[in-house]
Design a protein around this motif. Structure first.
Motif, mmCIF file in Angstrom:
data_model
loop_
_atom_site.group_PDB
_atom_site.id
_atom_site.type_symbol
_atom_site.label_atom_id
_atom_site.label_comp_id
_atom_site.label_asym_id
_atom_site.label_seq_id
_atom_site.Cartn_x
_atom_site.Cartn_y
_atom_site.Cartn_z
ATOM 1 N N LYS A 6 -24.918 31.386 4.260
ATOM 2 C CA LYS A 6 -26.275 31.687 4.731
ATOM 3 C C LYS A 6 -26.484 33.179 4.995
ATOM 4 C CE LYS A 6 -27.623 27.459 4.596
ATOM 5 N NZ LYS A 6 -28.640 27.013 3.663
ATOM 6 N N TYR A 9 -27.107 34.805 1.749
ATOM 7 C CA TYR A 9 -28.441 34.470 1.241
ATOM 8 C C TYR A 9 -29.512 35.293 1.963
ATOM 9 C CZ TYR A 9 -32.395 32.082 -0.652
ATOM 10 O OH TYR A 9 -33.569 31.837 -1.297
ATOM 11 N N SER A 13 -32.083 37.837 0.222
ATOM 12 C CA SER A 13 -33.517 37.642 0.421
ATOM 13 C C SER A 13 -34.177 38.955 0.858
ATOM 14 C CB SER A 13 -33.767 36.533 1.444
ATOM 15 O OG SER A 13 -35.136 36.204 1.501
ATOM 16 N N CYS A 113 -32.296 26.569 6.094
ATOM 17 C CA CYS A 113 -32.321 26.332 4.653
ATOM 18 C C CYS A 113 -32.885 27.569 3.951
ATOM 19 C CB CYS A 113 -33.141 25.092 4.309
ATOM 20 S SG CYS A 113 -34.916 25.283 4.529
ATOM 21 N N ASP A 114 -32.684 27.650 2.656
ATOM 22 C CA ASP A 114 -33.127 28.813 1.888
ATOM 23 C C ASP A 114 -34.623 29.065 2.041
ATOM 24 O OD1 ASP A 114 -30.498 28.873 1.114
ATOM 25 O OD2 ASP A 114 -30.865 28.331 -0.975
ATOM 26 N N ASP A 118 -36.208 32.527 3.396
ATOM 27 C CA ASP A 118 -37.169 33.296 2.595
ATOM 28 C C ASP A 118 -38.480 33.497 3.351
ATOM 29 O OD1 ASP A 118 -35.432 33.637 0.451
ATOM 30 O OD2 ASP A 118 -36.231 31.939 -0.682
#
Length: 184
Positions: A6, A9, A13, A113-114, A118
């Motif tokens: 995470k 990610y 992002s 979560c993605d 985002d």
């Protein structure tokens, strides 16, 4: 060190906006090495913005679950000393805010979560407008008289007591496998 998961990610992002973004990953339970790395990182470069992201998951039957460890609270305070405009990004349970000194800038996504990551980054970089507030009062406790869960049979004292042998068996099995009851 290769960063994954995470935190990686979140970093990617941020890079969608062409931002020069450095990433410092701190252990869940920071030690003196983490504090030294933090002091070096925030002293080496003059950052326009500093984001402290807390990935907070609530795990059933895990003590301290859904909270930030004391070392992370101390680290948050340390960063704010040098960067009063620190943005606290809470990816998960908002209830950690009970234990943190009020933050000037805070975004809570309720999930890690993605899509949530985002959306939070989009707000940070101005692509989306944050137009709400927390739908819960994180400072309020649960009122036993009005808490709807009190009416659910699965939360009754009798059912909880009856389920205890199962929980004990799951705990023992989990210990043999190096896992928690919730993971089993």
């Amino acid at each position: 060190m290769r960063i994954s998961g995470k935190a990686s990610y979140l970093h990617r992002s941020c890079l969608r906006y062409g931002a020069k973004a450095d990433l410092l990953v701190i252990d869940e339970l920071p030690d003196e090495r983490d504090f030294a790395a933090l002091t070096e990182a925030i002293g080496a470069v003059e950052y326009d913005h500093v984001i402290y992201a807390a990935f907070v998951r609530v795990i059933s039957y895990k003590e301290g679950s859904g909270m930030l460890p004391a070392g992370q609270l101390k680290m948050n305070q340390r960063i704010r000393e040098d960067h009063p405009g620190l943005v606290l990004l809470v990816l998960g349970s908002p209830y950690i805010l009970r234990k943190i000194e009020r933050q000037r800038n805070c975004i809570c996504t309720y999930d890690d979560c993605d899509y949530s990551i985002d959306a939070a980054v989009d707000v940070l970089f101005g692509a989306k407008k944050a137009s709400g507030k927390l739908p819960v009062d994180v400072q309020a406790g649960f009122d036993g008289k009005t808490d709807l869960r009190k009416t659910f049979p699965r939360f009754s004292a009798e059912v909880m007591k009856a389920n205890q042998p199962i929980l004990t068996a799951l705990q023992a099995f989990g210990e043999k496998k190096g896992a928690t009851r919730a993971q089993i």
